[in-house]
Design a protein around this motif. Structure first.
Motif: not given
Length: 393
Positions: A306-322
């Motif tokens: 993720c340090d190299e490719a990045g991640v949408l900041g809100v995406l962990p919220g969606t998966i983490g809530l699942i």
């Protein structure tokens, strides 16, 4: 204008009333017994096997428990009045075999019939805090007590562990363990909502514990400020009921999976990459494990972090809530967990897909002839998830 006494008499004249003895006989032959009292009354004791639907929610929820309107339904309250009005309401909905218990739960107790009494009830403060849970038939006080007694381990206090930890704490999970060896960096704050600007430089476990305690002081937080490896993983996961996999590296994912299979503990898996995420539940004995889905990691040069490719900041919220939702389902024994199913999410398309995942009989750890019989460390350094090989749409 009718008096209240006349109204009650009129309602009772238009329904079928039965004695406590008849109610017990009806239950023995398969009748659906419904307690229409309030949550505080239910908590003091109830008819064994009864379904709890407060009178104010009866019309909305009865079909969840008695879909067949020709089924026999027995209603009771404290003294027989509320259940009489409830019986009339069900008759108006088309239920043809409804009866109300004369004297209600009071007469049931007077007759000396068995009752269920919770070993301990929720405090007044807990009843207020978790009041919306108590209204849900699938949770109620019994389910909330299960959550309060539960122990969940968060592997990682980062992007996925943050939303999962917050909502599990809010839901009242009694003990939450947190494993992480890292410190908070300012670059974490774009997505790791357990931490604040004031936490930068502090251990993530310390920062996460403070946030969780501020949200729900009743939660017992146990911090494990270490990196999991083969020498400590069994001791760390041992006390917990469910493991939430929010880590971002292959060595830990494979290590946690193997240890969970060996100790028969369910793992709620999650992963994120740029705009995509995925989640599943690996429950030993009931379905596949992580190695069934991903037998081996890909070559490191093909897997950017993720340090190299990045991640949408809100995406962990969606998966983490699942992940938080699946954890609560496991603890409550409710619904259909994501066992044997991989759910993927594409944020750019706002779409979900689901793949079936089968247990691999040749799996190195959960297969018919496992070759992994103890936790082993894996040399690896990237975060990206390989493409699943045991999944089909």
């Amino acid at each position: 204008m009718s008096t209240i006494r006349e109204l009650i008499q009129s309602v009772k004249a238009g329904i079928r009333e039965i004695s406590a003895a008849q109610a017990r006989e009806a239950q023995a032959r398969g009748a659906v017994v419904v307690d229409v009292r309030e949550a505080d009354e239910w908590a003091q004791g109830r008819v064994p096997g009864a379904v709890f639907i407060p009178r104010g929610f009866l019309e909305l929820r009865i079909e969840d428990k008695a879909e067949d309107k020709s089924a026999e339904v027995v209603l009771y309250c404290a003294g027989g009045t509320r259940s009489a009005f409830a019986a009339r309401a069900l008759a108006e909905l088309g239920y043809t075999r409804v009866s109300s218990v004369v004297g209600g739960f009071g007469k049931w107790k007077e007759a000396g019939y068995p009752i269920d009494v919770p070993a301990r009830g929720l405090s007044a403060q807990q009843q207020q805090r978790y009041s919306r849970h108590l209204l849900v038939p699938e949770i109620g006080e019994v389910g909330q007590q299960k959550l309060l007694d539960a122990k969940v381990l968060l592997v990682g206090a980062g992007g996925l562990g943050s939303p999962a930890g917050l909502y599990l704490a809010a839901a009242g999970v009694g003990t939450i363990g947190i494993v992480d060896s890292d410190v908070v960096d300012v670059s974490n704050l774009q997505r790791q909502v357990l931490h604040t600007d004031a936490s930068v430089g502090k251990p993530k476990t310390e920062s996460a514990a403070a946030t969780i305690r501020a949200l729900n002081p009743e939660v017992r937080v146990i911090t494990h400020s270490l990196r999991l490896d083969a020498s400590n993983v069994l001791d760390v996961i041992g006390p917990y009921d469910v493991i939430v996999d929010g880590c971002d590296n292959f060595p830990t994912k494979y290590l946690v999976n193997d240890a969970a299979v060996l100790t028969k503990k369910p793992v709620v898996y999650g992963s994120i990459f740029r705009f995509e995420g995925q989640a599943s539940v690996f429950k030993p004995g009931d379905g596949p494990c992580y190695r069934c889905l991903f037998p081996e990691p890909p070559p490191s040069e093909l897997a950017p972090s993720c340090d190299e490719a990045g991640v949408l900041g809100v995406l962990p919220g969606t998966i983490g809530l699942i992940q938080a939702t699946e954890t609560l389902k496991l603890l409550l024994g409710a619904g259909r967990p994501l066992v044997g199913r991989l759910q993927t999410y594409d944020a750019l398309d706002a779409s979900y897909r689901e793949f079936r995942v089968r247990r691999d009989k040749g799996c190195a750890v959960c297969g018919d002839a496992p070759t992994i019989t103890k936790p082993e460390d894996l040399e690896w350094s990237c975060h990206f998830e390989p493409r699943p090989v045991a999944a089909s749409a």
